[in-house]
Design an enzyme around this catalytic site. Structure first.
Site, PDB file in Angstrom:
ATOM      1  N   GLY A  13       0.672  -1.292   0.023  1.00 55.19           N
ATOM      2  CA  GLY A  13      -0.167  -0.115   0.124  1.00 55.19           C
ATOM      3  C   GLY A  13       1.029   1.188  -0.007  1.00 55.19           C
ATOM      4  O   GLY A  13       2.214   1.360   0.152  1.00 55.19           O
ATOM      5  N   ASP A  33       2.506  -8.939   2.215  1.00 54.44           N
ATOM      6  CA  ASP A  33       1.182  -8.427   1.567  1.00 54.44           C
ATOM      7  C   ASP A  33       0.020  -9.453   1.725  1.00 54.44           C
ATOM      8  O   ASP A  33       0.390 -10.617   2.482  1.00 54.44           O
ATOM      9  CB  ASP A  33       1.506  -8.220   0.191  1.00 54.44           C
ATOM     10  N   ASP A  45      -2.426 -12.169   4.672  1.00 52.77           N
ATOM     11  CA  ASP A  45      -3.998 -11.680   4.487  1.00 52.77           C
ATOM     12  C   ASP A  45      -4.516 -11.464   5.824  1.00 52.77           C
ATOM     13  O   ASP A  45      -4.771 -12.401   6.556  1.00 52.77           O
ATOM     14  CB  ASP A  45      -4.401 -12.858   3.651  1.00 52.77           C
ATOM     15  N   ALA A  69      -5.692  -2.021   4.796  1.00 53.15           N
ATOM     16  CA  ALA A  69      -7.114  -1.169   4.945  1.00 53.15           C
ATOM     17  C   ALA A  69      -7.847  -1.636   3.764  1.00 53.15           C
ATOM     18  O   ALA A  69      -7.261  -1.566   2.650  1.00 53.15           O
ATOM     19  CB  ALA A  69      -6.904   0.117   5.133  1.00 53.15           C
ATOM     20  N   ASP A 111      -9.320  10.834   9.104  1.00 51.96           N
ATOM     21  CA  ASP A 111      -9.955  11.852   9.681  1.00 51.96           C
ATOM     22  C   ASP A 111     -11.649  11.549   9.272  1.00 51.96           C
ATOM     23  O   ASP A 111     -12.353  12.383   9.985  1.00 51.96           O
ATOM     24  CB  ASP A 111      -9.846  13.283   8.807  1.00 51.96           C
ATOM     25  N   TYR A 134     -17.216   3.738   4.808  1.00 54.41           N
ATOM     26  CA  TYR A 134     -15.767   3.711   5.122  1.00 54.41           C
ATOM     27  C   TYR A 134     -15.195   4.071   6.499  1.00 54.41           C
ATOM     28  O   TYR A 134     -14.549   3.201   7.206  1.00 54.41           O
ATOM     29  CB  TYR A 134     -14.934   4.283   4.145  1.00 54.41           C
ATOM     30  N   TRP A 159      -5.797  12.624   3.702  1.00 53.60           N
ATOM     31  CA  TRP A 159      -5.495  13.021   2.158  1.00 53.60           C
ATOM     32  C   TRP A 159      -4.111  12.279   1.883  1.00 53.60           C
ATOM     33  O   TRP A 159      -3.122  13.053   1.602  1.00 53.60           O
ATOM     34  CB  TRP A 159      -5.380  14.424   2.075  1.00 53.60           C
TER      35      TRP A 159
HETATM   36  P1  NDP Z   1      -3.676   1.762   0.115  1.00 56.12           P
HETATM   37  O1  NDP Z   1      -5.031   1.371  -0.286  1.00 56.12           O
HETATM   38  O2  NDP Z   1      -2.601   2.289  -0.652  1.00 56.12           O
HETATM   39  O3  NDP Z   1      -3.151   0.267   0.763  1.00 56.12           O
HETATM   40  C1  NDP Z   1      -3.718  -0.674   1.441  1.00 56.12           C
HETATM   41  C2  NDP Z   1      -3.080  -1.863   1.353  1.00 56.12           C
HETATM   42  O4  NDP Z   1      -3.953  -2.841   2.108  1.00 56.12           O
HETATM   43  C3  NDP Z   1      -3.217  -2.345   0.030  1.00 56.12           C
HETATM   44  O5  NDP Z   1      -1.846  -2.931  -0.129  1.00 56.12           O
HETATM   45  C4  NDP Z   1      -4.006  -3.689  -0.135  1.00 56.12           C
HETATM   46  O6  NDP Z   1      -3.531  -4.799  -0.828  1.00 56.12           O
HETATM   47  C5  NDP Z   1      -3.906  -4.159   1.647  1.00 56.12           C
HETATM   48  N1  NDP Z   1      -5.066  -5.034   1.683  1.00 56.12           N
HETATM   49  C6  NDP Z   1      -6.342  -4.637   1.590  1.00 56.12           C
HETATM   50  N2  NDP Z   1      -6.995  -5.914   2.228  1.00 56.12           N
HETATM   51  C7  NDP Z   1      -6.088  -6.702   2.656  1.00 56.12           C
HETATM   52  C8  NDP Z   1      -5.859  -8.101   3.243  1.00 56.12           C
HETATM   53  N3  NDP Z   1      -7.209  -8.786   3.555  1.00 56.12           N
HETATM   54  N4  NDP Z   1      -4.771  -8.528   3.776  1.00 56.12           N
HETATM   55  C9  NDP Z   1      -3.694  -7.906   3.450  1.00 56.12           C
HETATM   56  N5  NDP Z   1      -3.742  -6.483   2.806  1.00 56.12           N
HETATM   57  C10 NDP Z   1      -4.668  -6.280   2.274  1.00 56.12           C
HETATM   58  O7  NDP Z   1      -3.875   2.587   1.499  1.00 56.12           O
HETATM   59  P2  NDP Z   1      -3.085   3.622   2.063  1.00 56.12           P
HETATM   60  O8  NDP Z   1      -1.524   3.239   2.157  1.00 56.12           O
HETATM   61  O9  NDP Z   1      -3.612   5.029   1.552  1.00 56.12           O
HETATM   62  O10 NDP Z   1      -3.794   3.613   3.512  1.00 56.12           O
HETATM   63  C11 NDP Z   1      -2.847   3.347   4.723  1.00 56.12           C
HETATM   64  C12 NDP Z   1      -3.715   3.661   6.060  1.00 56.12           C
HETATM   65  O11 NDP Z   1      -4.242   5.083   6.041  1.00 56.12           O
HETATM   66  C13 NDP Z   1      -5.065   2.998   6.061  1.00 56.12           C
HETATM   67  O12 NDP Z   1      -5.365   2.751   7.522  1.00 56.12           O
HETATM   68  C14 NDP Z   1      -6.250   3.938   5.655  1.00 56.12           C
HETATM   69  O13 NDP Z   1      -7.578   3.958   5.997  1.00 56.12           O
HETATM   70  C15 NDP Z   1      -5.606   5.221   6.149  1.00 56.12           C
HETATM   71  N6  NDP Z   1      -5.830   6.596   5.533  1.00 56.12           N
HETATM   72  C16 NDP Z   1      -5.828   6.662   4.076  1.00 56.12           C
HETATM   73  C17 NDP Z   1      -5.936   7.609   3.635  1.00 56.12           C
HETATM   74  C18 NDP Z   1      -5.779   7.839   2.022  1.00 56.12           C
HETATM   75  O14 NDP Z   1      -6.231   9.144   1.610  1.00 56.12           O
HETATM   76  N7  NDP Z   1      -5.443   7.138   1.215  1.00 56.12           N
HETATM   77  C19 NDP Z   1      -6.672   9.105   4.218  1.00 56.12           C
HETATM   78  C20 NDP Z   1      -6.748   8.746   5.546  1.00 56.12           C
HETATM   79  C21 NDP Z   1      -6.320   7.765   6.290  1.00 56.12           C
HETATM   80  P3  NDP Z   1      -4.285  -5.067  -2.132  1.00 56.12           P
HETATM   81  O15 NDP Z   1      -3.523  -3.980  -3.055  1.00 56.12           O
HETATM   82  O16 NDP Z   1      -3.649  -6.190  -2.540  1.00 56.12           O
HETATM   83  O17 NDP Z   1      -5.509  -5.165  -2.089  1.00 56.12           O
END
Ligand code: NDP
Length: 305
Positions: A13, A33, A45, A69, A111, A134, A159
């Protein structure tokens, strides 16, 4: 703490990817991952409870970072169950596993747990009232942390953008090269926060925590707000992106950028107008300084061009 063992979940992520970089100097890191990792035979997972139990029981990490997430905000409205499984049920299980071996769990939230009313920056202990599916699942995850009695640090951010992954900056740069005109929301206010900053701050938190005597460590646990300083709207943010891109020689097709309000741009998920996060607690407790949001955005654009 001596030699630290660190487990990162969600390594691909936006935040997970940067954590892989920033945590390396702090200890022995395993980053997973959702798929099976060939080197160690672990799967990360987070919804596979047996797999998570296996990696935690076998590796015995001192610190677990949950960067997984379900982050598709609009899709979550129609996939509530899947979003809740990842953002809440799996977090509850992970917290129980960390509690069982007394590991510190560092988690990320949003947020969007707040209702977005008013103009004051949200404090950690303000009442939560998520406005979309969400946000509700993310808040449920936080409650699971609180109830599990695990040692946790929960970092609410906003963001998020990164060089790797899909985000607003990349979308804007692409659109600005192909469209003449764009309409961008001008009444949602927040602070763009780089995944690199989130990861660097997380590394500082881990190091600061590890260096405290055990009795002091528990004062550092709980919820924190982690965002870049300053505030902007999506409209002003977009204009900043275009200005930086132009200044660095990118030819833009774009001629006109129009400010619009949230009511003129309906989306499946309701988004809060006020996403300001007050970060004083984090800066004080961990002796940190957070930069203005423009710093990281400019850096990322220069890196991308
Ligand atoms: P991303 O969507 O970039 O990354 C989330 C990662 O979680 C992906 O790599 C996804 O993998 C992985 N994932 C989803 N389901 C599973 C699972 N069952 N098992 C293992 N891995 C899984 O998110 P961000 O890095 O942007 O977000 C990081 C944190 O920040 C999160 O908690 C998010 O809620 C929070 N956040 C994010 C914001 C944003 O704007 N993005 C804003 C505010 C908070 P795959 O690609 O394989 O699905």
């Amino acid at each position: 703490m001596g030699h630290m063992k660190i487990l990162i979940l969600g390594k691909n992520g936006q935040v997970g990817w940067e954590l892989q970089r920033s945590l390396q100097p702090l200890g022995e890191v395993i980053a997973l991952d959702r798929y099976e990792d060939v080197e160690h035979g672990f799967s990360g997972d987070i919804t596979n409870f047996e797999a998570i139990e296996k990696v935690i029981q076998t590796f015995q990490p001192d610190i677990v970072l949950n960067a997984t997430a379900y982050t598709a905000v609009d899709k979550a409205e129609s996939e509530v169950e899947q979003a809740d499984l990842v953002n809440h049920i799996a977090v509850k299980h992970l917290a129980e596993q960390c509690k069982a071996i007394d590991a510190l769990l560092i988690h990320y939230s949003t947020d969007y747990v707040f209702n977005g009313q008013g103009t004051a920056a949200w404090q950690e202990d303000d009442t939560t009232e998520p406005q979309n599916a969400y946000g509700k699942t993310k808040r449920n995850g936080e409650i699971a942390l609180e109830q599990s009695q695990v040692k946790f640090i929960n970092l609410r951010t906003s963001w998020v953008y990164a060089s790797r992954g899909h985000n607003f900056i990349k979308t804007m740069l692409k659109l600005a090269q192909s469209k003449d005109e764009l309409s961008i929301i001008d009444d949602q206010i927040g602070a763009p926060t780089g995944a690199a900053l989130i990861a660097d701050v997380t590394a500082q938190i881990v190091r600061y925590y590890a260096l405290q005597p055990q009795l002091q460590q528990k004062h550092l646990l709980g919820h924190y707000h982690l965002a870049a300083q300053g505030e902007t709207s999506w409209y002003a943010y977009a204009n900043y992106i275009f200005d930086v891109a132009k200044a660095h020689g990118l030819a833009l097709q774009l001629k006109t950028v129009k400010p619009i309000s949230t009511v003129d741009y309906p989306t499946p998920a309701v988004r809060p107008l006020n996403s300001r996060l007050n970060t004083q607690k984090l800066q004080q407790m961990f002796a940190l300084h957070l930069p203005q949001w423009q710093q990281g955005v400019e850096h990322m654009i220069k890196e991308t061009l």
